[in-house]
Design an enzyme around this catalytic site. Structure first.
Site, PDB file in Angstrom:
ATOM      1  N   HIS A   1       8.836 -37.447  99.276  1.00 23.22           N
ATOM      2  CA  HIS A   1       7.923 -37.180  98.282  1.00 23.22           C
ATOM      3  C   HIS A   1       6.396 -36.176  98.223  1.00 23.22           C
ATOM      4  O   HIS A   1       6.319 -35.626  99.040  1.00 23.22           O
ATOM      5  CB  HIS A   1       7.001 -39.032  98.585  1.00 23.22           C
ATOM      6  CG  HIS A   1       6.299 -39.105 100.279  1.00 23.22           C
ATOM      7  ND1 HIS A   1       7.241 -39.621 100.620  1.00 23.22           N
ATOM      8  CD2 HIS A   1       4.915 -38.905 100.275  1.00 23.22           C
ATOM      9  CE1 HIS A   1       6.405 -39.824 102.357  1.00 23.22           C
ATOM     10  NE2 HIS A   1       5.369 -39.589 101.637  1.00 23.22           N
TER      11      HIS A   1
ATOM     12  N   HIS B   1       2.373 -35.926  96.908  1.00 17.73           N
ATOM     13  CA  HIS B   1       1.937 -36.175  96.677  1.00 17.73           C
ATOM     14  C   HIS B   1       1.015 -35.068  95.031  1.00 17.73           C
ATOM     15  O   HIS B   1       1.332 -34.616  95.575  1.00 17.73           O
ATOM     16  CB  HIS B   1       0.845 -36.584  97.553  1.00 17.73           C
ATOM     17  CG  HIS B   1       0.940 -37.564  99.055  1.00 17.73           C
ATOM     18  ND1 HIS B   1       0.437 -38.346  98.914  1.00 17.73           N
ATOM     19  CD2 HIS B   1       2.123 -37.303 100.049  1.00 17.73           C
ATOM     20  CE1 HIS B   1       1.498 -39.532 100.218  1.00 17.73           C
ATOM     21  NE2 HIS B   1       1.859 -38.155 100.966  1.00 17.73           N
TER      22      HIS B   1
HETATM   23  P1  AMP Z   1       3.114 -40.632 103.722  1.00 18.14           P
HETATM   24  O1  AMP Z   1       1.957 -40.876 104.798  1.00 18.14           O
HETATM   25  O2  AMP Z   1       3.015 -38.633 103.050  1.00 18.14           O
HETATM   26  O3  AMP Z   1       4.468 -40.306 103.637  1.00 18.14           O
HETATM   27  O4  AMP Z   1       2.947 -40.973 102.502  1.00 18.14           O
HETATM   28  C1  AMP Z   1       3.336 -42.121 102.274  1.00 18.14           C
HETATM   29  C2  AMP Z   1       2.292 -42.654 100.411  1.00 18.14           C
HETATM   30  O5  AMP Z   1       2.983 -43.384 101.171  1.00 18.14           O
HETATM   31  C3  AMP Z   1       1.143 -43.462 101.748  1.00 18.14           C
HETATM   32  O6  AMP Z   1       0.249 -42.938 101.086  1.00 18.14           O
HETATM   33  C4  AMP Z   1       1.211 -45.311 101.221  1.00 18.14           C
HETATM   34  O7  AMP Z   1      -0.780 -45.130 100.587  1.00 18.14           O
HETATM   35  C5  AMP Z   1       2.229 -45.033 100.197  1.00 18.14           C
HETATM   36  N1  AMP Z   1       2.932 -46.130  99.966  1.00 18.14           N
HETATM   37  C6  AMP Z   1       3.333 -47.015 101.091  1.00 18.14           C
HETATM   38  N2  AMP Z   1       3.804 -48.499 100.214  1.00 18.14           N
HETATM   39  C7  AMP Z   1       3.575 -47.586  99.055  1.00 18.14           C
HETATM   40  C8  AMP Z   1       3.845 -48.712  97.949  1.00 18.14           C
HETATM   41  N3  AMP Z   1       4.119 -50.191  98.137  1.00 18.14           N
HETATM   42  N4  AMP Z   1       3.968 -48.454  96.860  1.00 18.14           N
HETATM   43  C9  AMP Z   1       3.021 -47.245  96.685  1.00 18.14           C
HETATM   44  N5  AMP Z   1       2.177 -46.596  97.389  1.00 18.14           N
HETATM   45  C10 AMP Z   1       2.808 -46.784  98.790  1.00 18.14           C
END
Ligand code: AMP
Length: 113
Positions: free
Chosen positions: A99, A101
């Site tokens: 993903h 950001h």
């Molecule tokens: P990472 O730490 O780079 O793996 O980012 C994962 C991101 O996913 C974090 O910023 C979380 O806040 C976000 N996240 C986890 N679950 C959800 C969800 N159901 N909807 C939207 N964002 C999410």
């Protein structure tokens, strides 16, 4: 190793998201725990764990994601913004589905933590 993550469930619409953009290759939605006034996640529909496992055949998809991230930032009215891709747990990756950001709406410090 399973490709199944919470983002797979979002892609299958089994859990809701605050959708911002969608096309055949990717989906963007607001991060549930925003770190800035605008914090959007852009994910490929293809389950790629992170850049460590991306392949040559993903070249077009990865380029598409970067161009879409710019389109989304512009649509959000951002002129300065940041992309972050965490690769691996020690880099802060918590969801093992690639993903991007898209972060903006405030002054961003450098270097990141
Ligand atoms: P990472 O730490 O780079 O793996 O980012 C994962 C991101 O996913 C974090 O910023 C979380 O806040 C976000 N996240 C986890 N679950 C959800 C969800 N159901 N909807 C939207 N964002 C999410």
């Amino acid at each position: 190793m399973s490709d199944e993550t919470i983002f797979s469930q979002i892609l299958r619409k089994e859990i809701p998201c605050d959708e911002i953009y969608a096309d055949k290759q990717c989906l963007a939605f607001r991060d549930i725990q925003p770190q800035a006034p605008i914090h959007i996640l852009l994910i490929p529909r293809k389950a790629i764990r992170n850049l460590n496992t991306a392949k040559q055949e993903d070249t077009q998809l990865l380029g598409h994601l970067l161009l879409v991230s710019a389109k989304i930032a512009q649509q959000q009215g951002l002129s300065s913004w940041r992309t972050v891709i965490n690769n691996g747990a020690e880099a802060g990756q918590t969801v093992f589905h690639l993903h991007i950001h898209i972060i903006g709406g405030r002054t961003l410090n450098w270097p990141p933590g």
